[in-house]
Design an enzyme around this catalytic site. Structure first.
Site, PDB file in Angstrom:
ATOM      1  N   HIS A 167       0.858  -1.202   0.000  1.00  0.00           N
ATOM      2  CA  HIS A 167       0.000   0.000   0.000  1.00  0.00           C
ATOM      3  C   HIS A 167       0.897   1.258   0.000  1.00  0.00           C
ATOM      4  O   HIS A 167       0.909   2.018   0.982  1.00  0.00           O
ATOM      5  CB  HIS A 167      -0.867  -0.062   1.262  1.00  0.00           C
ATOM      6  CG  HIS A 167      -1.951   0.946   1.392  1.00  0.00           C
ATOM      7  ND1 HIS A 167      -1.740   2.313   1.378  1.00  0.00           N
ATOM      8  CD2 HIS A 167      -3.279   0.805   1.578  1.00  0.00           C
ATOM      9  CE1 HIS A 167      -2.888   2.937   1.550  1.00  0.00           C
ATOM     10  NE2 HIS A 167      -3.830   2.064   1.657  1.00  0.00           N
ATOM     11  N   GLU A 270      -1.035   1.468  -5.224  1.00  0.00           N
ATOM     12  CA  GLU A 270      -0.875   0.249  -4.440  1.00  0.00           C
ATOM     13  C   GLU A 270      -0.877  -0.997  -5.326  1.00  0.00           C
ATOM     14  O   GLU A 270      -1.805  -1.202  -6.124  1.00  0.00           O
ATOM     15  CB  GLU A 270      -2.011   0.183  -3.414  1.00  0.00           C
ATOM     16  CG  GLU A 270      -2.086   1.443  -2.555  1.00  0.00           C
ATOM     17  CD  GLU A 270      -3.402   1.618  -1.840  1.00  0.00           C
ATOM     18  OE1 GLU A 270      -4.037   0.603  -1.503  1.00  0.00           O
ATOM     19  OE2 GLU A 270      -3.816   2.773  -1.629  1.00  0.00           O
TER      20      GLU A 270
HETATM   21  O1  TA6 Z   1      -6.102   2.027  -0.196  1.00  0.00           O
HETATM   22  C1  TA6 Z   1      -7.108   2.962   0.033  1.00  0.00           C
HETATM   23  C2  TA6 Z   1      -7.768   2.658   1.371  1.00  0.00           C
HETATM   24  O2  TA6 Z   1      -8.423   1.414   1.346  1.00  0.00           O
HETATM   25  C3  TA6 Z   1      -8.700   3.816   1.703  1.00  0.00           C
HETATM   26  O3  TA6 Z   1     -10.058   3.422   1.647  1.00  0.00           O
HETATM   27  C4  TA6 Z   1      -8.243   4.251   3.094  1.00  0.00           C
HETATM   28  O4  TA6 Z   1      -8.960   3.549   4.083  1.00  0.00           O
HETATM   29  C5  TA6 Z   1      -6.759   3.856   3.039  1.00  0.00           C
HETATM   30  O5  TA6 Z   1      -6.776   2.591   2.407  1.00  0.00           O
HETATM   31  C6  TA6 Z   1      -6.017   3.901   4.345  1.00  0.00           C
HETATM   32  O6  TA6 Z   1      -6.433   2.871   5.183  1.00  0.00           O
HETATM   33  P1  TA6 Z   1      -5.804   2.842   6.681  1.00  0.00           P
HETATM   34  O7  TA6 Z   1      -6.466   1.665   7.350  1.00  0.00           O
HETATM   35  O8  TA6 Z   1      -4.325   2.660   6.544  1.00  0.00           O
HETATM   36  O9  TA6 Z   1      -6.147   4.173   7.270  1.00  0.00           O
END
Ligand code: TA6
Length: 298
Positions: A167, A270
């Protein structure tokens, strides 16, 4: 503990174990090619910067550095699910491995490249929430490019199904001037529009909160950053989905570990297997998902 880790795995100044933020153990890489950092907490890469260039990975000034919380920025590892757990909202978003302290498998140096392999595996706690026996190795090569390989082995007797993601948070000079190329024509799930499925038309630009899962795509993406006069190329192997995210103003304000104004300087691209492209892995098999990050001047 750090002395023992440096004795066993240290590579002089090229790779040394230090006490990072919050006292969490971190490996700092420093060679002619680059500097880099990875925490044992979550096997979380937090820094990569080529010699003579600006940092590539974005980190929040407000990030937590605590055992029970994920680090904000760098490269969180999402496994064995992406986003909220479909069956139990009380479980941690993006799975549990980014909250675990991983063990060191090896640290090796080849010229100006340093490769670090960190490992985690199923245990009583993980089996209680996800009844699958596995090992997961995160193999990171810090050099003139950044290569990250997530190596999953199914130790169980049945085929497993999971989601996984690197991510990655990237620095951009100004999200409003930033474009993402490479996904033209790819169908994406728009999480800002009731998960509607839409075809990407041309390059991605950003005018508000953007949260998209591009499916059935194995191609490279490029972050085109006129403000920093740079592009970042994200190539991948054995990944069939790419997520693009910027929280914009309101979501940034809603996250305590994300500065209110930080959204202008970052974008997530990601590398994953998620949604329609969740991974199925036969008993005893190993799957390697890889991302290679490179930069070029514009
Ligand atoms: O990758 C995007 C996502 O799924 C968003 O919806 C947001 O929730 C982000 O990940 C960050 O997630 P986190 O749990 O690290 O705050």
């Amino acid at each position: 503990m750090l002395a023992e880790l440096n004795r066993k795995f240290g590579q002089g100044d090229a790779a040394k174990f230090v006490a990072g933020y919050g006292g969490l153990p971190r490996i700092d890489v420093n060679t002619a090619a680059c500097t880099g950092s990875v925490y044992l907490h979550g096997a979380h890469v937090t820094h990569w910067q080529k010699r003579g260039e600006s940092p590539v990975l974005w980190m929040s000034e407000k990030s937590w550095f605590e055992d029970a919380k994920p680090i904000r920025g760098g490269v969180p590892i999402c496994f064995p699910w992406f986003g909220p757990n479909a069956n139990n909202a009380t479980l941690p978003a993006h799975g549990f491995v980014r909250l675990k302290s991983w063990s060191v498998q090896s640290v090796t140096r080849q010229g100006d490249d340093v490769t670090i392999a960190l490992e985690t595996k199923s245990d009583e706690q993980t089996l209680a929430v996800w009844p699958v026996r596995f090992t997961l190795v995160h193999r990171i090569t810090f050099g003139a490019t950044l290569t990250m390989s997530l190596e999953l082995t199914n130790l169980g007797g049945d085929t497993l199904t999971c989601e996984e993601a690197l991510h990655t948070y990237f620095v951009v000079g100004d999200i409003k001037q930033t474009r993402v190329a490479g996904l033209n024509g790819v169908t994406f799930i728009d999480k800002m529009d009731n998960k509607a499925r839409k075809p990407q038309q041309g390059e991605i630009t950003f005018t508000g909160e953007t949260d998209r899962v591009y499916i059935n795509t194995c191609g490279a993406s490029e972050i085109i950053d006129p403000a920093l006069r740079r592009k970042i190329i994200i190539s991948k192997e054995n990944s069939h989905a790419t997520v693009v995210w910027n929280p914009w103003i309101n979501k940034s304000k809603a996250m305590p570990d994300f500065g209110d104004d930080e959204w202008t300087g970052m974008v997530c691209i990601e590398t994953c297997n998620a949604a329609d492209n969740a991974l199925s892995l036969a008993a005893g098999a190993t799957h390697i998902m890889r991302a290679v990050i490179a930069t070029a001047s514009l």
